[in-house]
Design an enzyme around this catalytic site. Structure first.
Site, mmCIF file in Angstrom:
data_model
loop_
_atom_site.group_PDB
_atom_site.id
_atom_site.type_symbol
_atom_site.label_atom_id
_atom_site.label_comp_id
_atom_site.label_asym_id
_atom_site.label_seq_id
_atom_site.Cartn_x
_atom_site.Cartn_y
_atom_site.Cartn_z
ATOM 1 N N SER A 186 1.007 -1.091 0.054
ATOM 2 C CA SER A 186 0.109 -0.093 0.104
ATOM 3 C C SER A 186 0.741 1.221 -0.040
ATOM 4 O O SER A 186 1.867 1.138 0.498
ATOM 5 C CB SER A 186 -0.820 0.112 1.171
ATOM 6 N N TYR A 206 -1.313 -0.575 10.377
ATOM 7 C CA TYR A 206 -1.547 -1.338 8.971
ATOM 8 C C TYR A 206 -0.536 -0.620 8.123
ATOM 9 O O TYR A 206 -0.054 -1.272 7.309
ATOM 10 C CB TYR A 206 -3.065 -0.508 8.549
HETATM 11 P P1 NAP Z 1 -11.307 -5.722 1.103
HETATM 12 O O1 NAP Z 1 -12.427 -5.328 0.167
HETATM 13 O O2 NAP Z 1 -11.790 -5.569 2.626
HETATM 14 O O3 NAP Z 1 -11.253 -7.381 0.923
HETATM 15 C C1 NAP Z 1 -10.414 -8.097 1.911
HETATM 16 C C2 NAP Z 1 -10.301 -9.451 1.301
HETATM 17 O O4 NAP Z 1 -9.311 -10.232 2.456
HETATM 18 C C3 NAP Z 1 -11.585 -10.288 1.633
HETATM 19 O O5 NAP Z 1 -11.644 -11.345 0.473
HETATM 20 C C4 NAP Z 1 -11.488 -11.136 2.802
HETATM 21 O O6 NAP Z 1 -12.330 -12.294 2.933
HETATM 22 C C5 NAP Z 1 -10.292 -11.421 2.847
HETATM 23 N N1 NAP Z 1 -9.581 -11.587 4.133
HETATM 24 C C6 NAP Z 1 -9.263 -10.745 5.069
HETATM 25 N N2 NAP Z 1 -8.947 -11.281 5.907
HETATM 26 C C7 NAP Z 1 -8.502 -12.331 6.067
HETATM 27 C C8 NAP Z 1 -7.420 -13.597 6.379
HETATM 28 N N3 NAP Z 1 -6.921 -13.428 7.551
HETATM 29 N N4 NAP Z 1 -7.431 -14.655 5.431
HETATM 30 C C9 NAP Z 1 -7.944 -14.745 4.611
HETATM 31 N N5 NAP Z 1 -8.392 -13.712 3.842
HETATM 32 C C10 NAP Z 1 -8.785 -12.666 4.382
HETATM 33 O O7 NAP Z 1 -9.961 -5.188 0.708
HETATM 34 P P2 NAP Z 1 -9.445 -4.551 -0.406
HETATM 35 O O8 NAP Z 1 -9.805 -3.026 -0.163
HETATM 36 O O9 NAP Z 1 -9.832 -5.238 -1.738
HETATM 37 O O10 NAP Z 1 -7.999 -4.535 -0.213
HETATM 38 C C11 NAP Z 1 -6.942 -5.651 -0.809
HETATM 39 C C12 NAP Z 1 -5.782 -5.496 -0.735
HETATM 40 O O11 NAP Z 1 -5.185 -4.205 -1.313
HETATM 41 C C13 NAP Z 1 -5.223 -5.483 0.774
HETATM 42 O O12 NAP Z 1 -3.958 -6.107 0.903
HETATM 43 C C14 NAP Z 1 -5.139 -3.983 1.102
HETATM 44 O O13 NAP Z 1 -4.186 -3.807 2.247
HETATM 45 C C15 NAP Z 1 -4.675 -3.450 -0.250
HETATM 46 N N6 NAP Z 1 -5.021 -2.024 -0.508
HETATM 47 C C16 NAP Z 1 -6.065 -1.690 -0.365
HETATM 48 C C17 NAP Z 1 -6.145 -0.120 -0.658
HETATM 49 C C18 NAP Z 1 -7.865 0.556 -0.710
HETATM 50 O O14 NAP Z 1 -7.621 1.664 -0.933
HETATM 51 N N7 NAP Z 1 -8.829 -0.309 -0.894
HETATM 52 C C19 NAP Z 1 -5.361 0.625 -0.759
HETATM 53 C C20 NAP Z 1 -3.969 0.419 -0.485
HETATM 54 C C21 NAP Z 1 -3.811 -1.280 -0.236
HETATM 55 P P3 NAP Z 1 -13.902 -12.293 3.915
HETATM 56 O O15 NAP Z 1 -14.518 -11.193 3.271
HETATM 57 O O16 NAP Z 1 -14.145 -13.580 3.589
HETATM 58 O O17 NAP Z 1 -13.227 -11.806 5.352
#
Ligand code: NAP
Length: 250
Positions: free
Chosen positions: A145, A159
């Protein structure tokens, strides 16, 4: 590189992970969609893969649970064969809070999923991909991130620090397993329209910050997925140890 492309996307049931699954399915990967709790969401992504002629399995596992990760890789071995591509995408963040108020339980939850989970999945992937272990090479993309360089002050420094660890994991592992036929890279997105911001207690966070971004808008999961799938592909065959920023110019 093995002819069959077998991909694990951790946290592939929602947000950026789901977008990676859908994009990679079109490119012919057979995919394991990992999730932790929301089976219905994983099944919905699996159905979308099937609708475009692809093949995906779903597997519930907490990536922070070593035995569960080992069992997940064994299930992939059995269904598709040894993994060739990994996207370490699963991560959590918790309610916005200053460091002065964070307790150890919260820190352990965040670091266990985001850092230890990524290490464990890398370990199992390397044991299958590395030519040192009899594999045919492979590719790992870690989802870091922009928080790793911006710090997330007043929101979630824990985080951000977990993503700093992912950046270092990427740098070190790229050097360690590059000679064994494995490319390792990271993407550093920020302000992407997913449900993750609700976990921090501010579902409208992207809209609040967008006017301050050079591009004037947040990003879409599909935009991050396009870069991740490019890094997975042979089009990125000489990209190794890179950290690709995707933060609207910030
Ligand atoms: P999200 O919408 O919150 O989705 C999270 C996913 O991770 C869900 O499929 C969830 O499954 C799964 N998950 C959570 N805890 C887990 C665990 N302990 N074991 C296995 N699966 C787990 O997240 P996102 O925004 O798409 O983010 C995805 C990645 O991008 C992350 O690494 C995040 O840090 C990174 N990121 C996101 C942003 C942003 O702005 N969104 C920015 C920078 C980086 P369940 O629903 O079944 O719990």
């Amino acid at each position: 590189m093995a002819h069959d492309k077998i991909l694990l996307v951790t946290g592939g049931s929602r947000g950026i992970g789901a977008a990676v699954v859908e994009r990679a399915a079109i490119d012919g990967y057979r995919i394991c969609i990992n999730y932790q709790r929301n089976r219905a969401a994983a099944e919905a992504v699996q159905a979308r893969v099937a609708a475009c002629g692809g093949e995906a399995m779903i597997h519930a596992a907490d990536v922070a649970d070593e035995a569960a990760v080992v069992a997940m890789f064994a299930a992939i071995d059995q269904r598709f064969g040894p993994l060739t591509h990994l996207v370490n995408n699963a991560a959590v963040l918790e309610t916005q809070m200053r460091v002065a108020d964070m307790d150890a339980a919260r820190l352990q939850r965040v670091l266990a999923c985001n850092v230890i989970g990524s290490f464990l999945c890398c370990r199992e992937a390397i044991r299958r991909m590395s030519i040192r272990h009899g594999g045919a090479g492979g590719v790992i993309v870690n989802v870091s991130s922009a928080a790793a360089r911006l710090g997330s002050a007043g929101e979630y420094v824990d985080y951000a620090a977990s993503k700093g660890a992912i950046d270092t994991l990427t740098t070190g592992l790229a050097k360690e397993v590059g000679p064994e036929g494995i490319r390792v890279n990271a993407v550093r997105p920020a302000f992407i329209e997913t449900a993750m911001h609700a976990s921090g207690g501010e579902p409208g966070r992207v809209a609040r910050i967008a006017p301050q971004l050079p591009m004037g808008r947040g990003g879409q999961p599909a935009e991050v997925a396009a870069t991740i799938v490019w890094l997975l592909s042979e089009a990125a065959s000489y990209v190794c140890g890179a950290h690709v920023d995707m933060a609207g110019g910030l």
